[in-house]
Scaffold this motif. Structure first.
Motif, mmCIF file in Angstrom:
data_model
loop_
_atom_site.group_PDB
_atom_site.id
_atom_site.type_symbol
_atom_site.label_atom_id
_atom_site.label_comp_id
_atom_site.label_asym_id
_atom_site.label_seq_id
_atom_site.Cartn_x
_atom_site.Cartn_y
_atom_site.Cartn_z
ATOM 1 N N ALA A 37 35.681 30.366 38.880
ATOM 2 C CA ALA A 37 36.128 30.770 40.436
ATOM 3 C C ALA A 37 37.239 31.107 40.333
ATOM 4 O O ALA A 37 37.743 31.866 41.414
ATOM 5 N N LEU A 38 38.269 30.867 39.486
ATOM 6 C CA LEU A 38 39.806 31.284 39.574
ATOM 7 C C LEU A 38 40.181 32.371 38.706
ATOM 8 O O LEU A 38 41.219 32.623 38.684
ATOM 9 N N THR A 39 39.283 33.026 37.920
ATOM 10 C CA THR A 39 39.552 34.155 37.061
ATOM 11 C C THR A 39 39.954 35.314 38.065
ATOM 12 O O THR A 39 39.516 35.376 39.150
ATOM 13 N N MET A 40 40.693 35.967 37.448
ATOM 14 C CA MET A 40 41.106 37.704 38.132
ATOM 15 C C MET A 40 39.661 38.188 38.595
ATOM 16 O O MET A 40 39.657 38.878 39.675
ATOM 17 N N ASN A 41 38.876 38.371 37.856
ATOM 18 C CA ASN A 41 37.595 38.847 38.028
ATOM 19 C C ASN A 41 36.960 38.447 39.184
ATOM 20 O O ASN A 41 36.705 39.228 40.294
#
Length: 249
Positions: free
Chosen positions: A13-17
């Motif tokens: 949920a916190l990945t850049m993607n």
């Protein structure tokens, strides 16, 4: 909770993607009529999460004898598990602040009127000067007191403060919100000085302190340079005008 903190920070949920997709969705699907309400609701939810965390800290302080006797009795009867939830409350605030940062910096402010833009910026500025600042400064005593303050979870407080610092920094660096004033920069300077003297401070906390303090100094330097340039231009203009009157016929 500390053991799972790194995993939560690196969660999908916190990945850049994912955050980039969220940002794009906000820009595309939030209508002009929804922009102001979205900003207010996001800030209200984040403030409620902060207040819950603050109440958990107060309950923990009462349980350790730092609060009043009345507060301790309330803690024993209604929040016996509050102390154990402090870490979870901190992580909840951190996760919510990351999402709030993306939403607030992605709002399509260019699609609304100047009056509505001013309302959005006022709502954010009030939050920065209010509960966000409170969360940031809460880290000061946690850093200074360290592990000797048993009534307070210094780790949890620093997690919250780091998240609040990042939120404020990202809002100030965002193109749409770049006009927010700096509140109590001296407080942040003191915070940075205190953090540099402590060895066990969270790395991300130090990073956010330095980033925000540097940005504050840079913005103030830019304003000073702009003022000097403006004054110089006025002086040169006035001087040139005076010379024209003194030129002999």
């Amino acid at each position: 909770m500390q053991a799972s903190y790194d995993g939560l920070v690196a969660s999908p949920a916190l990945t850049m993607n994912h955050l980039n997709k969220l940002s794009m969705a906000v820009r595309i699907f939030i209508t002009p009529g929804q922009t102001l309400d979205t900003a207010r609701q996001v800030l209200a939810v984040l403030r409620e999460i902060w207040e819950r965390f603050r109440d958990m800290e107060k309950a923990a302080a009462a349980d350790h004898g730092r609060g009043t006797r009345k507060r301790r009795r309330i803690s024993e009867t209604s929040s016996s598990g509050g102390k154990g939830d402090t870490g979870a409350g901190a992580v909840t605030f951190m996760l919510a602040a990351r999402i709030a940062t993306v939403v607030l910096t992605s709002l399509p402010l260019h699609t609304i009127t100047e009056a509505e833009q001013a309302q959005v910026k006022t709502a954010v500025a009030e939050s920065l000067a209010g509960f966000v600042r409170e969360a940031i400064l809460a880290g000061t005593s946690a850093i200074i007191s360290g592990s000797s303050d048993r009534g307070r979870d210094a780790w949890a407080t620093q997690v919250v403060a780091a998240a609040a610092l990042r939120l404020r920094y990202m809002l100030q660096m965002s193109a749409g919100h770049a006009r927010y004033g700096l509140y109590d920069q001296n407080d942040l300077d003191e915070l940075a000085a205190s953090a540099l003297k402590v060895d066990d401070c969270l790395p991300e906390y130090n990073v956010e302190i330095v980033s925000l303090t540097y940005s504050g100094h840079s913005q103030r330097t830019h304003r000073i340079q702009s003022s000097v340039t403006s004054c110089t231009t006025n002086i040169v203009g006035a001087s040139s005008s005076s010379k024209s009157f003194l030129t002999p016929f």
